[in-house]
Structure formats: C-alpha cells, structure tokens
Design a protein around this motif. Structure first.
Motif, short mmCIF file in Angstrom:
data_model
loop_
_atom_site.label_atom_id
_atom_site.label_comp_id
_atom_site.label_asym_id
_atom_site.label_seq_id
_atom_site.Cartn_x
_atom_site.Cartn_y
_atom_site.Cartn_z
N ILE A 107 21.17 48.52 62.70
CA ILE A 107 20.27 49.63 63.06
C ILE A 107 19.50 49.30 64.33
O ILE A 107 19.38 50.13 65.24
N ALA A 108 18.96 48.07 64.41
CA ALA A 108 18.21 47.67 65.59
C ALA A 108 19.09 47.66 66.84
O ALA A 108 18.66 48.07 67.92
N ALA A 109 20.32 47.19 66.69
CA ALA A 109 21.22 47.10 67.85
C ALA A 109 21.66 48.48 68.32
O ALA A 109 22.06 48.64 69.48
N ARG A 110 21.60 49.48 67.43
CA ARG A 110 21.98 50.85 67.81
C ARG A 110 20.85 51.58 68.54
O ARG A 110 21.10 52.60 69.17
N ARG A 111 19.63 51.11 68.41
CA ARG A 111 18.50 51.79 69.06
C ARG A 111 18.66 51.76 70.58
O ARG A 111 19.07 50.74 71.14
N PRO A 112 18.26 52.83 71.26
CA PRO A 112 18.26 52.80 72.73
C PRO A 112 17.37 51.68 73.28
O PRO A 112 17.66 51.10 74.33
N VAL A 116 12.98 45.29 68.45
CA VAL A 116 11.56 45.43 68.80
C VAL A 116 11.03 44.13 69.42
O VAL A 116 11.14 43.05 68.82
N GLY A 117 10.50 44.26 70.63
CA GLY A 117 9.88 43.11 71.29
C GLY A 117 10.85 42.10 71.86
O GLY A 117 10.42 41.04 72.32
N ILE A 118 12.15 42.40 71.86
CA ILE A 118 13.15 41.45 72.36
C ILE A 118 13.75 42.00 73.66
O ILE A 118 14.46 43.01 73.65
N PRO A 119 13.50 41.34 74.80
CA PRO A 119 13.98 41.85 76.08
C PRO A 119 15.42 41.44 76.40
O PRO A 119 15.76 41.22 77.56
N VAL A 120 16.24 41.33 75.37
CA VAL A 120 17.65 40.95 75.54
C VAL A 120 18.49 42.17 75.18
O VAL A 120 18.17 42.88 74.21
N PRO A 121 19.56 42.47 75.93
CA PRO A 121 20.41 43.61 75.57
C PRO A 121 20.80 43.54 74.09
O PRO A 121 21.23 42.49 73.60
N PRO A 122 20.64 44.64 73.35
CA PRO A 122 20.80 44.60 71.90
C PRO A 122 22.17 44.15 71.42
O PRO A 122 22.25 43.45 70.40
N LEU A 123 23.23 44.51 72.11
CA LEU A 123 24.55 44.08 71.66
C LEU A 123 24.70 42.57 71.79
O LEU A 123 25.38 41.93 70.97
N TRP A 239 31.91 47.91 68.12
CA TRP A 239 32.58 48.42 66.92
C TRP A 239 31.65 48.40 65.72
O TRP A 239 31.56 49.39 64.98
N ALA A 240 30.95 47.29 65.52
CA ALA A 240 30.08 47.14 64.35
C ALA A 240 28.94 48.16 64.37
O ALA A 240 28.59 48.75 63.33
N THR A 241 28.33 48.37 65.52
CA THR A 241 27.20 49.31 65.60
C THR A 241 27.68 50.76 65.48
O THR A 241 26.86 51.66 65.25
N GLY A 242 28.97 50.97 65.62
CA GLY A 242 29.51 52.33 65.46
C GLY A 242 29.88 52.64 64.02
O GLY A 242 30.25 53.79 63.72
#
Length: 245
Positions: A107-112, A116-123, A239-242
């Motif tokens: 869920i977190a990795a799918r957010r635009p 939260v609070g992590i400045p690293v690309p979510p994927l 794939w996983a976030t989809g």
C-alpha cells in the motif's frame, strides 16, 4: 553445593539478559512510533499513514512486542507451561504480522508520495520491508522448529524481532536527519552485538544461531540496498504493487 550455586547464578543472569533484551526492544519500538502511533493524539501534525489498515498493522506488531516481553518474563519466573500455551497464539500472531506487513508495504509503495517520511523512491524502498518480513517469518519458523532446544529457540525469536527494529529506529527523534539506511541498520545491529557479547560471556563462543542468523541479517542489509535499484527488482516491485488489495 558450590556447583548448584553457580548454576543458579548463571540461570539468573541468563533470565535477566533475555528479559532485559525484550524490554529494550519494546522501548525501541515505543520511542520510534510514539508520535505516529502510540501517542498520535498528542502529535496531530506528525505525518503518519492515512490508511486504516495501519491501525491493525500497528496493533499486531505491538502485540508481538508485548508477547515477547511476557514470554521472556514467564520463562524467567519458571512458568514454562504458560509460556508454551501462549506460544500457540504467537504462531497465529506471526502469520497475521506477515500478511499485514506485506500488505502495508505494498500500500505504501503504491502511494504517489511513497512511504511516509522516506525520501527514497517507493519501488526501491519496498525491498527493505519485503526482506524484513521474509527474514522475520523464516526466523520465527526456525524458532518453532527448535522449540525443544531452548538455547536455539530463544535466539531465533530475538533475531526475528531484532530484524524488525530498523523501522522504529529510523523514526527516533533526530535520527532521520543524521543519515540514511546504513545508519539505521548499524544502530539495529547493536542489539546483535549485545547478543554476541552475551554468548561470549555465558558460553565462551558464539552460539551457532547467533553466528548464522546474525550473519544473515548483517549481509542482507547492504544487499537490500544493492538489489533495490536493479531492473529485476523494479520489475518485480511494479508487478507486486499492481496486485489487487
């Protein structure tokens, strides 16, 4: 009589060590998530996940920390019968944590805005919680398989929980401004250093579980950062976030 006295001192020291370690880990989690979860009403402006599932996520992981302290205290009090009965509930709780941990990470990795609070690309950052949950469930499984060997069982349980502490340590006041994941991992590994020190004090050498389980945690930490930016991982993460849910 002297041998009996030495045995009582050794066991007393061991019980104090494991009970102290579980309490220290609980405090670590409490401090890390106080503003975003435990004391959230006192910090209404502090960023925290908006999705309701994270209340369940926080409750399950908190229950695990409480259970760990209770289980260590029961052993210290000689109530291994109650310890074993509660252990059955712990298996179910660990399974729930796996589901909630993976679901929360996706869920977190799918957010635009990503985590939260992590400045690293979510994927990319997704590699860290996925590896956390993989090691957690593996170590808990080994602890269950070695439940008849107390020295192995308790070390696998400690390692399973240590592996989860990085998320809390990264949220300690001031820590996020001091560095990146290597710092968070390094602070987490201080718990592993404490376990290794206890092995040398109590046994004169590392216990095999401390050696191999600890090595797996330490090696996995930079490995997560290495693989997180590879095309293979990014393809898997997309794939996983989809997936539905």
């Amino acid at each position: 009589m002297a041998i009996q006295a030495v045995g009582r001192v050794r066991w007393s020291g061991e019980r104090r060590f494991y009970t102290g370690m579980t309490i220290a880990m609980f405090v670590t989690v409490y401090v890390g998530f106080a503003r975003s979860f435990f004391l959230r009403p006192l910090f209404p402006g502090w960023p925290s996940p908006p999705e309701p599932i994270f209340y369940l996520h926080g409750a399950a992981f908190t229950a695990w920390m409480v259970l760990l302290v209770v289980q260590a205290s029961l052993v210290a009090a000689g109530r291994t019968d109650v310890h074993r009965r509660l252990g059955r509930w712990g298996v179910g709780l660990a399974a729930a944590m796996l589901v909630l941990g993976l679901q929360g990470a996706l869920i977190a990795a799918r957010r635009p805005t990503g985590f939260v609070g992590i400045p690293v690309p979510p994927l990319q950052f997704l590699a860290i919680p996925i590896c956390d949950m993989a090691l957690f469930v593996s170590f808990v499984g080994l602890a269950i398989a070695r439940r008849g060997e107390p020295q192995s069982h308790k070390r696998w349980m400690l390692l399973a929980t240590m592996n989860l502490l990085t998320a809390a340590i990264a949220r300690w006041p001031g820590v996020i401004t001091l560095g990146a994941p290597p710092l968070f991992f390094g602070l987490t590994d201080l718990f592993l250093v404490a376990l290794a020190a206890w092995d040398f004090v109590s046994r004169g050498r590392l216990h095999p579980v401390t050696l191999w389980g600890g090595a797996l945690i330490v090696v996995s930490q930079p490995l997560r950062l290495v693989i997180s930016g590879t095309p293979a991982w990014l393809g898997f993460a997309r794939w996983a976030t989809g997936l539905p849910g």
